[in-house]
Each structure stands twice: as structure tokens, then as C-alpha cells.
Enzyme design. Sequence first.
Site, PDB file in Angstrom:
ATOM      1  CB  SER A 275      -0.945   0.016   1.211  1.00  0.00           C
ATOM      2  OG  SER A 275      -0.207   0.162   2.398  1.00  0.00           O
TER       3      SER A 275
ATOM      4  CE  LYS B  49      -2.416   1.055   5.910  1.00  0.00           C
ATOM      5  NZ  LYS B  49      -2.429   0.625   4.504  1.00  0.00           N
TER       6      LYS B  49
END
Length: 822
Positions: free
Chosen positions: A691, A734
Site C-alpha cells: 500500500s 492508518k
Amino acid sequence: MSDPNDTTKEEAIKIPDVLPVLPLKDLVIFPFIIVPLSVSREKSINAVDQALAENRVIMLTAQKDFQNEDPGEDDLYRVGTVAIIMRMLKLPDGRIRILVQGLSRARIDYFIQTAPFFKAKITRIDEPATRDRPLEVEALIRSVKQNLDRSVALGKNISPEVMVIAANLDDPARLTDLSASNLDLKLEEAQQILETIDPIERLKKVNELLTREINLLTMQQEISTAAQGEMNKNQREYFLRQQLKAIQSELGEGEELAEEVENYRKKIEEKSITAEAKDEVDKQIKRLERSHPDSAETSIIRTYLDWMTGLPWAIQSADNHDLKRAREILDEDHYDLEKIKERILEYLAVRKLRGTKMKGPILCFVGPPGVGKTSLGRSIARALDRKFVRISLGGVRDEAEIRGHRRTYVGALPGRIIQGINQAQTNNPVFMLDEVDKIGADYRGDPSSALLEVLDPEQNFSFRDHYLGVPYDLSNVMFIVTANVLDTIQPAFLDRMEVIRLSGYTDEEKLMIARRHLIPKQMEENGIATTDVTWTDSGVMRIITGYTKEAGLRNLEREIGTVCRKIAVRVADGKEETTWRITDANVDKYLGPMRHFAEELLERDQVGVATGLAWTSVGGDILFIEVTAVRGKGKLSLTGQLGDVMKESAQAALTYARAHAEEQGIPIDYFETHDIHIHVPAGAIPKDGPSAGITITTAIISVLTGKPVKRNIAMTGEVTLRGDILPIGGVKEKVLAARAAKINTVILPKLNERDLIDVPEPIKRDMQFYFMEHVEDVLKIALLDPSAAEQKTTQRSGRESKPLAEPEPASSPSEEPVAQPG
């Protein structure tokens, strides 16, 4: 039996060259031996009649196969014995009995006829002389005689008359024939002795056979003696036991065993166990009745019966179906965790509507350490009014830990599943299997494979523990499984569970949990529950952000406990203070200097430095991707302890940049004359995952175009070679990491827009989110226009980005967290 030394009859009888032949079944007759024979076959009767009609002399030879009722010429041995028929008796059934005495060895030269009886031309075999070896003959004769005596002494059935004759024989040939005829020899061995012409060789063979016979008799006698001794021992034990029973009966002790057996039978009736289990228990009770009270087997049987009669076969605790009360208990024990609370309420509602005929759910709580997975199991049990059982499976490698040991092993016990049920004393407890992701496997089996049956609602109604040996119903048990990660769990094992993920707590949630649960608990445990201690929000938040770095609450509780102990010391010393106030200004007096510093924004927008978001086992984190270009030959360098997946993401990002160089205004030959170096700081921490793709791509394009990256934007997402942005995981963690670093703008893949539902509303209101499908859209938002960055000096990313806070050293390489951008 006539004396073999008497040779007058042999000299008086003349042996013809042609004689009728009588085949013998499984028998060899030696010279000078008198033997009765039963004759039933027609050919054999005809041969006897012919011999009686002539001179009563007949040739006796053995058949090679005694089962052959109609032997031919080739079925008979050629060496046999010439004998005289001494008597004959006809029987009513047509058979005849004859008494014959061997005269001499003879060899069949050829058969003259085969019907109606055998007739053959024979040659008499004379015994050779042994005068040239008198000492050897004498020694062999003595040895044979001694061995005959030893055989008789060991139980060999030889008549006294034969022993007297053998003792008086000095002729080696006749001694060997007499000895061989009284040994239980096989047909082949007897025929071999008959065909051995040399008397000395015959003596040696017979001596060997006698020695073998003596060895067999000795072994037989030893076996018989041992068996007799064992039988005598058993008889003695039986006699003593009967006496012991009589003594115990007089003392009143004999009733104990009967009372114990009756107690077991009564327990079985009360337990309402299954038919198969009842049969097994009855069988073991009968064995107990027959066993000696002090034997080892009796102890094993007692232990087994204790387990069988102690298990809750039909004992259930009644569920409390009050949904409102269950909600209150769950809210009281745990803050937030709405998904799990809803699932428990759903289970209660369905059970209330369906009644007791419902299989228990198998829930798997997955989340970082310290988020309350284990304590949540206790709350569920309390809300349902069920017993709670917990077993830790971390490090378990033996299948027998789950299924138990078979009773043949010393110290065998049931597996931990049955032990847990016995501990709960109900067959429907809340059963927690903790740390299933840490189960091991070795030569003793795979425990996770054994758990497949336990956690399958279609099979666990008949779970068979190796120790019990009978099925036990686990379908009423509510199993709860906990794990930190799913990667190490077998797919077949994972497929049987309903996975519910627990994310890390936000700082605000930790503050609320600390006020509601942790602070009162620690003050109570440290003896200052009645002491006036004021915990300000700023003080608790300082502990959360400056002294802990975790997704859960364990370290936070530990630090709060440390503060409480410091206060307890002062209270116990009788200090004058009557009140204490914990603020952000004086926390360091109790806990020392801050140990953790949150990652912060860069001081300014920089070329080649982009902010990414990562997921770790302890929550989310930010990471800076630094890229610089130097003169070279087009080489790509990757540093910062990157994993294989992250390296591939960097290569894909560079390939995308090269493929779209013209669109970005990058010279075509730039990549051939420059090396690209990509570095992720905090090199002591391993990093992996896909990612970081859009972050790496943005940093590379920034270096190649000279456009700075906005410092207040963090991004995450996987990039393809076409520039498409793919979804990633760990969105909540996140986003929390970005907020902790004071970043108010986050770029996410378009397909992750649905995952924002997990992010608390107050956080979403304070932040701005962009959901992108292509890299071009990211570049438009993340990169500054060159005209807006003219006042900024061109900088090299390695020297001009703000240094990252040095990560806290791990105690060992195995304890370093792995940052996973994916």
C-alpha cells in the site's frame, strides 16, 4: 523286541533278489527292529499276501509323500529295509495287521511290476567293517549311549527294555539303528540315516540328532517348570486373596469396594449419560469389581470412572434472555466494540425465539494485543449467565493436548477441552480458546487439525476424546477464539469461525476507558481507592501519548498502576499531602521523561519526500518515503529494510514514472543518466506491504519534475503499472495515525470509501478525505505547482527533510514490529 545281537535268524533266512514291495506312509523301518503295521490299501494287501505265499520276506520302503494314496515308482524311496512277516491278523473291515522285523538294508534296482502289487529287483546292502578306527568308534558309541540316558532322564519316552539292549550293544551299526528308531525323527531325517551306509557316519548323525533332542527336552522342561511355577504362584495368590477377603470381611473393610462400586452406579444414574457411555462405564465397573484393590490397574480404572461420573453430561445453565440486561453488562465492562455487542445480542434474540435447540456460534476475535479480546469473553459469559472457561493454546504442539491421551499411557488424562468442560460443570459454558494463531505443530501431531472437529457445529455433537473413548456433545458450548493475526491460522480452521475484527482504540477512546475502568481498578488494587486523587484529562492524555505506543490498553494500565504505586508509597509514609492532582505538567515526576514522541509533520513542503501510512501489529503509523536522483546509469536502489512486496511496489512505481515521463515533462534520456534511490527511514524496523505504492510514485514524480509534495497530506494505496489505485486494509488504524501526526488530509483508494464507517465521527469531522482511482488524480492534489514553490530552495531530500524520531530500540530482533503498508 528281539535281541539285535542275535543274527541266527538273519543267517537262516535267505533273502531273494526279487521281492514284493510294501510302501509305507510316513514311516522308516530299520534293520532288526520289530514294528506292527496296519495295511489297508489293496496293492499293499496283495503284496503281503504274495510274501506270505512265498517265504514271508517283503521289501519295505517309505513313500516320499505320505498323503498319496496311489503312489507310483517315482513316489517311493529306492533304499529300504528287507523284513520278515512274523504274524498276520485279518480285521473285520478288510484291513490286516502284520508284525514285521527288519533284516537288512536293500536298494531297489528296478520295478518288475506295479500291479496288482509292486514287485522289484533288489540288492542287499552289507555293512562295511570299522576295525581300522576302533578309538573313534568306541568314543561315538559311548557318546550315543550317554545321550540316550540323558534323553530318558529329561523325560524322553523310551522303554526300559530298549535301554537295556542299547547298553549291551557294541555293534555301531545296530546301535545307530536302534537309537534312530526310538527318536521322533522326521521322515526325511530317518530316511537319511537309513541311506547312510558307513556305521561311523551314522553314529555321528545319530549323535547330532540326540544332542538336538536333548536341547529340545531341556527347553521343554524349563518351559514346563516356569509354567508350573507361575501356576503355583497364581494359586498361592488366589489363596492369599481369599484369606485377605475373609480378614477384610471380619474387619469390615470388604464393604468399602462394594460401597465404592455402588456409588459409581448411583452417579451414573444421576448424570443421565448416553447409552454408549453407560455401557463403557458398566464395563469398567465390572472390571473394578474383579480387580485387586491395591493393583495399579484398579487405580487407572478408578481415575477413569471419576472422570466419567464427574463430567456434566446433561447439566446446563439456563441462559438469561434479557437483552436489555445483556446490553447493560456489555456496556459496563467494555467501551465501544459495537460490532461484537450487536452479534451477542443477535445470538440472544435468536436463542430466545428458537428455544434451546440451537447450535452455539463460534466467534473469532482478531485484533492487536490489549484491546480486550479475553476480557470480552468473560463479559459475554456474564451477560448470558453462563460459566466461563479459558485455555491458552499459545505454543501448544501436541495433538493430545486437545484430544487427550489413550488410557494405555501412564498418567493419561483427557484433553484440555474435556478438562475445561469438567471445570465448568455445565455442558454449555462460554469456552475461550486464546491465542490460536500461535499453535505449533511437530511430530506429535497438529493441534489445529484436532480443533477442526471441536469447532465444526456439524461434527462437535459427537466429539470423541481419546481418554474417554466415547462421544461427548459439544454442540451446546459457545466457543470464542482469539488471535492477533489470521495469517498463521489454517484455512480449513479459519473457515469454521465467524471472524470479528477489533481495531485499536483512538486516544479519546483510551481516555474514556481509563476513566471508566483502568483508573478505578488500579486505585483499588494499590490501596488508594479512598485517597483524593484527581486525574485531569491532560494528564491522562500525556500518559497515553508520551508513555505508551500501542493499539490496546495493557501498557496504559501498567503506567497508571505505576503512578498509583508512587502515590501509595507517599501515603504509606505519612506524607502531609492529602490530595494529589495528576496533570500533564507533573506526570514526568511519577513516570520519568517521555519515552515516545509522535511522528509530526515536515517543517515545509519538500521535493522527493512524501508521507505514507502503515499498519503495524500495535496500530497505525506514518512513514516518510524519501527519493533522490543522482548522476548514474539508471540504477534503482532501495534501502530501509524493505520486504519483497514493498520492493516490487517501488519497481512498479518507477516503471509507471518512466512510461509517463513525456506527460510529466521529464526528458526521455533522464532515466539512462540518473540513478534513483528510494529510502524509508527507521531502517531498524522491517517494512513490507503493497500500500505504499502511491506514496512511492508521488515521491518519484516529485523528484523528476521538481514539484514539492504537500507536507500536510498522507496517502496509502496500491498502484498498478497502468496507474490504477487498488484498495488496502487497516484504514481505521492508518487514519488514526495521520491524525496523531496532525495531518488533516488523507488520500485513500476509491474502493476503501466504505471502510470509513469504522472511523469515529469526531475524527472524520476534523479531517478531509480524497478517494482516488488513478495516480494522476493523486498527483494533482499532492504536488505543488512550481510557481507556488519558487521561494523554496531546491533541496536534496536526504539532507533537508526533518529527521524522524529515532524509534525505541527493540530488546531483540524478534520483538521489532513489522510495519506493513498493505
